[in-house]
Write an enzyme that holds these catalytic residues in place. Structure first.
Site, PDB file in Angstrom:
ATOM      1  N   LYS A  76      -1.545  -0.554  -8.602  1.00 51.57           N
ATOM      2  CA  LYS A  76      -0.235  -1.039  -8.184  1.00 51.57           C
ATOM      3  C   LYS A  76      -0.300  -1.582  -6.756  1.00 51.57           C
ATOM      4  CE  LYS A  76       4.520   0.523  -7.541  1.00 51.57           C
ATOM      5  NZ  LYS A  76       5.523   1.561  -7.768  1.00 51.57           N
ATOM      6  N   GLU A  82     -10.118   5.063  -4.209  1.00 47.78           N
ATOM      7  CA  GLU A  82     -11.020   5.241  -5.351  1.00 47.78           C
ATOM      8  C   GLU A  82     -11.215   3.924  -6.102  1.00 47.78           C
ATOM      9  OE1 GLU A  82      -8.429   7.101  -4.571  1.00 47.78           O
ATOM     10  OE2 GLU A  82      -8.763   9.228  -5.016  1.00 47.78           O
ATOM     11  N   GLY A 105       4.078   4.260 -10.653  1.00 48.63           N
ATOM     12  CA  GLY A 105       2.702   4.308 -11.159  1.00 48.63           C
ATOM     13  C   GLY A 105       2.593   5.065 -12.473  1.00 48.63           C
ATOM     14  N   ARG A 106       3.200   6.247 -12.529  1.00 48.46           N
ATOM     15  CA  ARG A 106       3.048   7.081 -13.736  1.00 48.46           C
ATOM     16  C   ARG A 106       3.935   6.616 -14.884  1.00 48.46           C
ATOM     17  NH1 ARG A 106       4.801   9.677  -9.329  1.00 48.46           N
ATOM     18  NH2 ARG A 106       6.901  10.541  -9.255  1.00 48.46           N
ATOM     19  N   GLU A 128       3.611  15.330 -11.095  1.00 51.23           N
ATOM     20  CA  GLU A 128       3.791  14.435  -9.948  1.00 51.23           C
ATOM     21  C   GLU A 128       5.275  14.075  -9.806  1.00 51.23           C
ATOM     22  OE1 GLU A 128       2.119  10.177  -9.286  1.00 51.23           O
ATOM     23  OE2 GLU A 128       0.558  11.474  -8.495  1.00 51.23           O
ATOM     24  N   HIS A 157      -9.937  28.031 -30.086  1.00 50.99           N
ATOM     25  CA  HIS A 157     -11.206  28.734 -29.896  1.00 50.99           C
ATOM     26  C   HIS A 157     -11.540  28.858 -28.414  1.00 50.99           C
ATOM     27  CE1 HIS A 157     -12.080  28.779 -34.184  1.00 50.99           C
ATOM     28  NE2 HIS A 157     -11.407  27.640 -34.186  1.00 50.99           N
ATOM     29  N   LYS A 214      -4.869  12.178   1.347  1.00 54.97           N
ATOM     30  CA  LYS A 214      -5.446  10.830   1.500  1.00 54.97           C
ATOM     31  C   LYS A 214      -5.702  10.554   2.982  1.00 54.97           C
ATOM     32  CE  LYS A 214      -3.028   8.455  -2.308  1.00 54.97           C
ATOM     33  NZ  LYS A 214      -2.022   7.448  -2.619  1.00 54.97           N
TER      34      LYS A 214
HETATM   35  O1  F6P Z   1      -1.928   9.676  -6.609  1.00 50.76           O
HETATM   36  C1  F6P Z   1      -0.902   8.933  -6.062  1.00 50.76           C
HETATM   37  C2  F6P Z   1      -0.704   7.632  -6.728  1.00 50.76           C
HETATM   38  O2  F6P Z   1       0.114   6.883  -5.916  1.00 50.76           O
HETATM   39  C3  F6P Z   1      -0.139   7.732  -8.133  1.00 50.76           C
HETATM   40  O3  F6P Z   1       1.226   7.922  -8.148  1.00 50.76           O
HETATM   41  C4  F6P Z   1      -0.568   6.419  -8.678  1.00 50.76           C
HETATM   42  O4  F6P Z   1      -0.414   6.378 -10.056  1.00 50.76           O
HETATM   43  C5  F6P Z   1      -1.997   6.392  -8.217  1.00 50.76           C
HETATM   44  O5  F6P Z   1      -1.927   6.929  -6.905  1.00 50.76           O
HETATM   45  C6  F6P Z   1      -2.668   5.061  -8.213  1.00 50.76           C
HETATM   46  O6  F6P Z   1      -2.067   4.158  -7.349  1.00 50.76           O
HETATM   47  P1  F6P Z   1      -2.370   2.604  -7.447  1.00 50.76           P
HETATM   48  O7  F6P Z   1      -1.952   2.142  -8.781  1.00 50.76           O
HETATM   49  O8  F6P Z   1      -1.571   1.990  -6.345  1.00 50.76           O
HETATM   50  O9  F6P Z   1      -3.848   2.409  -7.238  1.00 50.76           O
END
Ligand code: F6P
Length: 531
Positions: free
Chosen positions: A198, A204, A255-256, A341, A372, A500
């Protein structure tokens, strides 16, 4: 909008009284014996989803009190405000309009924008799915959290609808093992990378995207623009990365809640445009149900109320999700982000600390595997953990004997949790594997089950794009309901920021080994990694 926080309502006090009088010692077995209509009264139909709530520690009186709570706290007004695009995400000043993403053209807010991205995205997906022409065989989605968990859950769930010549891979972790594991199996010539973020700034995802581009260019290929696409709200950053093909979305998509947007591109690539439309249509049907069904038959509302009942009155700290469908293996992980979240918050909208608990821990594994592993604890452990079973009537395979066994196990588990087994019953049973040295009464204590352990069973006729869309939307709205009653902002996630920022601050110290000013534990760990 003035909203009454649930604990300040008269209905909350009434529920407390009801809990003391009838809730604390509620016995499911007695409730079934008392009321021959219990199953009918506590069974509900929503689009694509049937729900049996009868094995929960509620009766019609409890439901009345809970519905009164919803009404008194203005749940309907809050729902309508969200659906109308009001900025219900107060701390970020944003509307929350994932529902607009699945409305048919001309029916939702921002319809032109939504369909202006959806149509080209689906057309693009179809071009890639023409594998003879596109040459693509592998697709790597690089995203994390909401830019990963939705597609990563849905693609295997809808494997029966998946393109047989395309393999979807999901890389999320900044841990290089994740990307390396995938790249080892790939050939740059037939690979398409999706950078899904987003913000297009997430550490990452950007680390993985840069490493994947290096791998691609390092193989001698120049055509980054043909083999990398982006799904993001930050179109400029994607262009700076060297990506021409970008599918955008908007800040009113959390995002979620974003798998319905361009973030769903891997889903569209896997199942195709028509199936993706059916997925959106299923979610839209659930949206209509949530928006219009009377509260007493509104499934997301009822599930959200049950969550409040268990968390705040019974004090249950977690909920286990047991999908009896291997394709839904990642559903618990997806729901962890969706629920924890969203509702893992400790202050209300006005910033005041809450005097009650919010999000439960959500966890689980597909059945029968969980049986199990941890079901021992669900049956005989010291905590009561409500379980949510998801059963799918018709499989997408022909192994009918196995499917019948699967479903029998699903029903048996909710039955066992509820019925239990007394010590007297255990005493009468043979236990061939028990020690012959143990006293029978001691053994019976070990072999008895308390029962009265609550569960919900959700049932789908089949796992299709439409029913899965409806199921996910059901969960989204249910999380909204409990969050609204708790008076929290379910749509921000400040809790992930501190870690972060500290990771970024530690990065230069990882190289230099400088521990000045750090707490002594972090300093010692860093020194150990550095030497
Ligand atoms: O972990 C925090 C967060 O902002 C989530 O809410 C989101 O889904 C994720 O990081 C990834 O963010 P982005 O889509 O901006 O890379």
């Amino acid at each position: 909008m003035s909203v009454l926080r649930c604990d300040r309502s008269a209905a909350w006090a009434a529920l407390q009284g009801h809990y003391e009088a009838h809730g604390r010692d509620f016995d499911l077995r007695e409730a079934f014996a008392r009321d021959a209509d219990r199953v009918a009264a506590l069974s509900f139909e929503a689009p694509e989803v049937f729900a049996d709530l009868s094995k929960n520690r509620v009766d019609t009186a409890t439901m009345k009190f809970l519905l009164e709570l919803a009404r008194e706290c203005g749940l309907e007004a809050r729902r309508d405000a969200m659906l109308a695009g009001e900025p219900v995400n107060l701390t970020e000043g944003r509307a929350v309009l994932h529902t607009a993403l699945r409305a048919p053209r001309g029916h939702g807010l921002f319809s032109d924008e939504v369909h202006g991205v959806l149509e080209p995205m689906l057309a693009y997906a179809e071009r890639v799915r023409d594998t003879m022409a596109s040459g693509i065989r592998h697709i790597v989605n690089m995203g994390i959290g909401g830019s990963d968990l939705g597609p990563q859950m849905v693609v295997p769930a809808l494997d029966a609808y998946g393109h047989r010549e395309l393999t979807l891979h999901f890389v999320s972790n900044v841990d290089g093992h994740d990307l390396t594991r995938v790249l080892r199996r790939l050939n740059p010539a037939d690979t398409l990378f999706i950078v899904a973020s987003k913000t297009f700034t997430t550490q990452e995802t950007m680390a993985n995207a840069h490493a994947a581009r290096e791998w691609f260019v390092g193989s001698g290929r120049q055509d980054v623009a043909r083999h990398f696409v982006a799904t993001t709200t930050n179109i400029e950053a994607a262009a700076r990365f060297g990506i021409d093909t970008t599918f955008g979305f908007w800040d009113w998509v959390g995002g979620r809640y974003s798998l319905w947007s361009a973030i769903g591109l891997p889903i569209a690539l896997a199942i195709g445009a028509d199936n993706f439309r059916a997925f959106l249509a299923g979610a839209h049907a659930m949206d209509r149900h949530f928006a219009t069904a009377p509260l007493e038959r509104n499934l997301p509302v009822l599930l959200g109320l049950l969550d409040v009942w268990y968390r705040n009155f019974h004090g249950f700290t977690s909920r286990s999700v047991a999908p009896y469908h291997q394709g839904l293996a990642r559903l618990p992980a997806y729901l962890q982000q969706l629920e924890m979240e969203s509702n893992g918050k400790r202050v209300d909208m006005a910033g005041a600390p809450l005097p009650f608990a919010t999000s439960p821990v959500v966890w689980g594994e597909p059945g029968t595997n969980g049986q199990h592993a941890y079901f021992q604890m669900l049956h005989q452990g010291s905590d009561v953990i409500p379980v949510e079973f998801i059963a799918v009537k018709t499989p997408a395979h022909g192994l009918i004997d196995q499917h019948v066994k699967l479903l029998a196990n699903c029903l048996a588990q909710s039955q066992a949790l509820m019925v239990g087994k007394t010590e007297a019953e255990a005493l009468t049973e043979a236990a061939p594997t028990a020690s012959h040295l143990i006293d029978p009464r001691t053994l019976a204590a070990h072999r008895s089950f308390p029962g009265n352990r609550p569960s919900t069973t959700l049932m789908l006729d089949a796992l299709t794009p439409r029913s899965l869309g409806a199921l996910i939307a059901l969960y989204e709205h249910r999380v909204f309901v409990s969050g609204a009653l708790w008076g929290i902002n379910s749509f921000d996630q400040w809790g992930v920021e501190l870690g972060k920022a500290l990771a970024n601050a530690l990065l230069p110290r990882m190289a230099s080994g400088d521990t000045t000013g750090l707490d002594s534990s972090t300093a010692s760990l860093l020194a150990r990694l550095h030497r």
